[in-house]
Design a protein around this motif. Sequence first.
Motif, PDB file in Angstrom:
ATOM      1  N   ASP A 196     -18.558 -26.223  -8.446  1.00 30.34           N
ATOM      2  CA  ASP A 196     -20.023 -26.225  -8.528  1.00 30.34           C
ATOM      3  C   ASP A 196     -20.537 -25.028  -9.301  1.00 30.34           C
ATOM      4  O   ASP A 196     -21.371 -25.159 -10.197  1.00 30.34           O
ATOM      5  CB  ASP A 196     -20.623 -26.184  -7.124  1.00 30.34           C
ATOM      6  CG  ASP A 196     -21.043 -27.568  -6.667  1.00 30.34           C
ATOM      7  OD1 ASP A 196     -21.512 -28.353  -7.514  1.00 30.34           O
ATOM      8  OD2 ASP A 196     -20.888 -27.864  -5.480  1.00 30.34           O
TER       9      ASP A 196
ATOM     10  N   LEU B 152     -22.631 -25.005 -12.677  1.00 35.83           N
ATOM     11  CA  LEU B 152     -23.990 -24.440 -12.643  1.00 35.83           C
ATOM     12  C   LEU B 152     -24.168 -23.318 -13.656  1.00 35.83           C
ATOM     13  O   LEU B 152     -25.213 -23.196 -14.284  1.00 35.83           O
ATOM     14  CB  LEU B 152     -24.294 -23.894 -11.254  1.00 35.83           C
ATOM     15  CG  LEU B 152     -24.757 -24.871 -10.183  1.00 35.83           C
ATOM     16  CD1 LEU B 152     -24.841 -24.182  -8.836  1.00 35.83           C
ATOM     17  CD2 LEU B 152     -26.114 -25.463 -10.555  1.00 35.83           C
ATOM     18  N   TYR B 153     -23.146 -22.484 -13.815  1.00 30.98           N
ATOM     19  CA  TYR B 153     -23.292 -21.277 -14.632  1.00 30.98           C
ATOM     20  C   TYR B 153     -23.147 -21.549 -16.125  1.00 30.98           C
ATOM     21  O   TYR B 153     -23.395 -20.652 -16.944  1.00 30.98           O
ATOM     22  CB  TYR B 153     -22.308 -20.199 -14.181  1.00 30.98           C
ATOM     23  CG  TYR B 153     -22.664 -19.548 -12.858  1.00 30.98           C
ATOM     24  CD1 TYR B 153     -23.807 -19.920 -12.150  1.00 30.98           C
ATOM     25  CD2 TYR B 153     -21.856 -18.563 -12.320  1.00 30.98           C
ATOM     26  CE1 TYR B 153     -24.121 -19.330 -10.950  1.00 30.98           C
ATOM     27  CE2 TYR B 153     -22.172 -17.961 -11.107  1.00 30.98           C
ATOM     28  CZ  TYR B 153     -23.303 -18.358 -10.427  1.00 30.98           C
ATOM     29  OH  TYR B 153     -23.596 -17.760  -9.228  1.00 30.98           O
ATOM     30  N   LYS B 154     -22.728 -22.779 -16.459  1.00 31.82           N
ATOM     31  CA  LYS B 154     -22.677 -23.164 -17.885  1.00 31.82           C
ATOM     32  C   LYS B 154     -22.009 -22.089 -18.741  1.00 31.82           C
ATOM     33  O   LYS B 154     -22.568 -21.670 -19.771  1.00 31.82           O
ATOM     34  CB  LYS B 154     -24.084 -23.441 -18.418  1.00 31.82           C
ATOM     35  CG  LYS B 154     -24.810 -24.600 -17.757  1.00 31.82           C
ATOM     36  CD  LYS B 154     -26.048 -24.958 -18.567  1.00 31.82           C
ATOM     37  CE  LYS B 154     -26.709 -26.223 -18.093  1.00 31.82           C
ATOM     38  NZ  LYS B 154     -27.260 -26.128 -16.720  1.00 31.82           N
TER      39      LYS B 154
ATOM     40  N   LYS C 295     -21.882 -13.747 -13.260  1.00 29.76           N
ATOM     41  CA  LYS C 295     -21.355 -15.116 -13.231  1.00 29.76           C
ATOM     42  C   LYS C 295     -19.843 -15.137 -13.003  1.00 29.76           C
ATOM     43  O   LYS C 295     -19.345 -15.820 -12.104  1.00 29.76           O
ATOM     44  CB  LYS C 295     -21.686 -15.833 -14.539  1.00 29.76           C
ATOM     45  CG  LYS C 295     -23.151 -16.200 -14.702  1.00 29.76           C
ATOM     46  CD  LYS C 295     -23.360 -16.879 -16.050  1.00 29.76           C
ATOM     47  CE  LYS C 295     -24.751 -17.482 -16.177  1.00 29.76           C
ATOM     48  NZ  LYS C 295     -24.908 -18.196 -17.471  1.00 29.76           N
TER      49      LYS C 295
ATOM     50  N   ASP D 162     -18.687 -14.011  -9.591  1.00 24.79           N
ATOM     51  CA  ASP D 162     -18.882 -15.089  -8.617  1.00 24.79           C
ATOM     52  C   ASP D 162     -17.732 -16.093  -8.666  1.00 24.79           C
ATOM     53  O   ASP D 162     -17.226 -16.525  -7.631  1.00 24.79           O
ATOM     54  CB  ASP D 162     -20.186 -15.837  -8.925  1.00 24.79           C
ATOM     55  CG  ASP D 162     -21.266 -15.528  -7.919  1.00 24.79           C
ATOM     56  OD1 ASP D 162     -21.105 -14.549  -7.150  1.00 24.79           O
ATOM     57  OD2 ASP D 162     -22.274 -16.259  -7.896  1.00 24.79           O
TER      58      ASP D 162
ATOM     59  N   ARG E  74     -28.879 -25.071  -5.482  1.00 23.73           N
ATOM     60  CA  ARG E  74     -28.150 -25.200  -6.752  1.00 23.73           C
ATOM     61  C   ARG E  74     -29.114 -25.231  -7.932  1.00 23.73           C
ATOM     62  O   ARG E  74     -28.928 -24.529  -8.924  1.00 23.73           O
ATOM     63  CB  ARG E  74     -27.291 -26.472  -6.744  1.00 23.73           C
ATOM     64  CG  ARG E  74     -26.114 -26.369  -5.819  1.00 23.73           C
ATOM     65  CD  ARG E  74     -25.453 -27.724  -5.596  1.00 23.73           C
ATOM     66  NE  ARG E  74     -24.778 -27.787  -4.317  1.00 23.73           N
ATOM     67  CZ  ARG E  74     -23.563 -27.283  -4.106  1.00 23.73           C
ATOM     68  NH1 ARG E  74     -22.921 -26.689  -5.090  1.00 23.73           N
ATOM     69  NH2 ARG E  74     -23.020 -27.379  -2.911  1.00 23.73           N
TER      70      ARG E  74
ATOM     71  N   LEU F 154     -30.430 -21.764  -8.523  1.00 23.53           N
ATOM     72  CA  LEU F 154     -29.432 -20.848  -9.075  1.00 23.53           C
ATOM     73  C   LEU F 154     -29.279 -21.098 -10.579  1.00 23.53           C
ATOM     74  O   LEU F 154     -29.312 -20.160 -11.382  1.00 23.53           O
ATOM     75  CB  LEU F 154     -28.094 -21.064  -8.354  1.00 23.53           C
ATOM     76  CG  LEU F 154     -27.112 -19.899  -8.339  1.00 23.53           C
ATOM     77  CD1 LEU F 154     -27.731 -18.675  -7.691  1.00 23.53           C
ATOM     78  CD2 LEU F 154     -25.843 -20.299  -7.577  1.00 23.53           C
ATOM     79  N   ALA F 155     -29.185 -22.375 -10.952  1.00 25.13           N
ATOM     80  CA  ALA F 155     -29.078 -22.724 -12.375  1.00 25.13           C
ATOM     81  C   ALA F 155     -30.321 -22.246 -13.121  1.00 25.13           C
ATOM     82  O   ALA F 155     -30.233 -21.579 -14.154  1.00 25.13           O
ATOM     83  CB  ALA F 155     -28.900 -24.224 -12.526  1.00 25.13           C
TER      84      ALA F 155
ATOM     85  N   PHE G 181     -30.571 -18.437 -13.818  1.00 28.74           N
ATOM     86  CA  PHE G 181     -29.807 -17.927 -14.959  1.00 28.74           C
ATOM     87  C   PHE G 181     -30.382 -18.411 -16.286  1.00 28.74           C
ATOM     88  O   PHE G 181     -30.210 -17.763 -17.317  1.00 28.74           O
ATOM     89  CB  PHE G 181     -28.335 -18.322 -14.831  1.00 28.74           C
ATOM     90  CG  PHE G 181     -27.579 -17.462 -13.866  1.00 28.74           C
ATOM     91  CD1 PHE G 181     -27.231 -16.156 -14.199  1.00 28.74           C
ATOM     92  CD2 PHE G 181     -27.216 -17.937 -12.611  1.00 28.74           C
ATOM     93  CE1 PHE G 181     -26.530 -15.362 -13.315  1.00 28.74           C
ATOM     94  CE2 PHE G 181     -26.518 -17.142 -11.720  1.00 28.74           C
ATOM     95  CZ  PHE G 181     -26.180 -15.853 -12.070  1.00 28.74           C
ATOM     96  N   GLU G 182     -31.082 -19.546 -16.253  1.00 34.43           N
ATOM     97  CA  GLU G 182     -31.669 -20.058 -17.496  1.00 34.43           C
ATOM     98  C   GLU G 182     -32.972 -19.338 -17.836  1.00 34.43           C
ATOM     99  O   GLU G 182     -33.305 -19.152 -19.000  1.00 34.43           O
ATOM    100  CB  GLU G 182     -31.919 -21.572 -17.380  1.00 34.43           C
ATOM    101  CG  GLU G 182     -30.638 -22.398 -17.524  1.00 34.43           C
ATOM    102  CD  GLU G 182     -30.748 -23.759 -16.858  1.00 34.43           C
ATOM    103  OE1 GLU G 182     -31.875 -24.193 -16.554  1.00 34.43           O
ATOM    104  OE2 GLU G 182     -29.688 -24.376 -16.612  1.00 34.43           O
TER     105      GLU G 182
ATOM    106  N   LYS H  76     -31.002 -13.811  -6.669  1.00 35.41           N
ATOM    107  CA  LYS H  76     -29.766 -14.496  -6.268  1.00 35.41           C
ATOM    108  C   LYS H  76     -29.459 -14.185  -4.800  1.00 35.41           C
ATOM    109  O   LYS H  76     -29.116 -15.070  -4.022  1.00 35.41           O
ATOM    110  CB  LYS H  76     -28.626 -14.044  -7.171  1.00 35.41           C
ATOM    111  CG  LYS H  76     -27.360 -14.847  -7.060  1.00 35.41           C
ATOM    112  CD  LYS H  76     -26.457 -14.556  -8.255  1.00 35.41           C
ATOM    113  CE  LYS H  76     -25.099 -15.194  -8.092  1.00 35.41           C
ATOM    114  NZ  LYS H  76     -24.300 -14.548  -7.032  1.00 35.41           N
TER     115      LYS H  76
END
Lengths: 206, 206, 206
Positions: free
Chosen positions: B98, B102-104, B176, B179, C158, C161-162, C165-166, C178
């Motif tokens: 996940d 999520l962190y791409k 990131k 984590d 989720r 969180l995404a 970071f964006e 966070k």
Amino acid sequence: MILRRKGPKEDFYDLFTQAGNNLLEGTKLLAQTVSAPEPDRAEHRNALHDVEHRNDEITHTVARMLDQTFVTPMDRDDISLLASTLDDCLDLIDEVADIIVLYKIAEIPSRVTQQVEILQQCAELTAEAMPKLKTLKNLKSFTVEINRLENEGDKAYRKMLAELFETESDPIAVIKLKDIIESLEAAIDRFETLANTVETVYLKES
Amino acid sequence: MILRRKGPKEDFYDLFTQAGNNLLEGTKLLAQTVSAPEPDRAEHRNALHDVEHRNDEITHTVARMLDQTFVTPMDRDDISLLASTLDDCLDLIDEVADIIVLYKIAEIPSRVTQQVEILQQCAELTAEAMPKLKTLKNLKSFTVEINRLENEGDKAYRKMLAELFETESDPIAVIKLKDIIESLEAAIDRFETLANTVETVYLKES
Amino acid sequence: MILRRKGPKEDFYDLFTQAGNNLLEGTKLLAQTVSAPEPDRAEHRNALHDVEHRNDEITHTVARMLDQTFVTPMDRDDISLLASTLDDCLDLIDEVADIIVLYKIAEIPSRVTQQVEILQQCAELTAEAMPKLKTLKNLKSFTVEINRLENEGDKAYRKMLAELFETESDPIAVIKLKDIIESLEAAIDRFETLANTVETVYLKES
């Protein structure tokens, strides 16, 4: 000799006493790791690792003895929980030392030292308390004292966290120091778990 | 048929075996998530979610059976702990996938792959060990092997954490990646908990 | 009166009911902490601390009563687990409020409010469910509802969180936010643990 071989009673208590002494030695080595100049830290951390490994043996011995013993001196679950919590405390202390060495921080802020001192006081109380499990005499104050120290540690932790964000502008430094004070807080917290376990034993057996 | 209906013995062991296989499938899907190009990761993560949900059913079945069974093939608490720890392992593996999605993160550092490989080896050992719970034959090596892998994973984790702070200057990237490697470490650690639970069963029942 | 003094049955249930009400009050105070302007947050957090301390007393009372009671209205371990999990839920809610105050964030993003609302719904369901433990009537839906909320909270977590970071480029802000959404997620998760404990009791006793 015959008396000493009478059941595992002595043995369980001896092992808890040894674990308490390991905790005391471990916190001393953590204090040395923190106060040492950066290049010398690993050496003290390695000594702490050795203590932590020695203590693992004790925890395993308790587990093995527990499975081979029909009549235990105190509740089976409490013996098991006491051994694993003592083990957790030392593991968490060991983790702090690891992080401090890994992060190669030039100088460690003084408030960290406050938390380390609280950890040392927790370990001293524990080393004194473990031999008292056999008679359960003068154990009540242990839980009270540890809870007091945990509250103190909690205050130091919160103050430091707030101060960290107010004073430190380098995000990488924030990440590192936050990790250190959080791991110290986690170790102090585990002593509260230990104190609660001891209280359970005290209330049950006394 | 009559034999198979003789108590839930078979059933508990079958469920542990299924959970072991789910863990194996889950770690494979995690490896695919990690190695896939960023846009394709979600797809593998979704497949992992499905495995994780299937395993939740198993954990619930164990709990329900436990409450409906008077004579259990092993200690009630151990059955319950074994089921929940197997469940935790897969949950933690699912969490790693996940976070990675999520962190791409454009490209995932190679050392992460090391941790994933260790997780896969842990899962393989677990899938092999679960069917042995019934006879308790050749189970002793399981705990030893998992502990060895956990130590290996621990070393990889520490190396990577140190390296991360030495090489990565972008704080967001540090957050990131930290984590990800911490969640991988947490998953590997849980296999050690599993191994200790299996050892407890082994020592008690054998 | 004589009836009410018949054994500690009533007392255990009363204490769980009180703990449920404390959780409800605690989440309301958390919501006030989050929605308040930064300078007023500490005041609401302090009120939450008081509730949390009151609840500690309850948890201790349950532990003491448990050790002094021979015949318990439900499985000893379940009573103990129920009390400690209720306590954990409130502790985690208290932690969220602490972090929010410590981090002095000018304005808290709206999705955090979503998580807080989910926490409030969890607490409302818990406050309604605790008095039902005595009869075990209409308790089944509690676990279902909490699990539904936990999944909802998980999705919100989720997404956030995404999004964090964006959208957030300031690493310090990322670290703070966070922490907040993770601590909220941890609190919601603990309600699932509570729901599972309640289900265990339900399956065992009904």
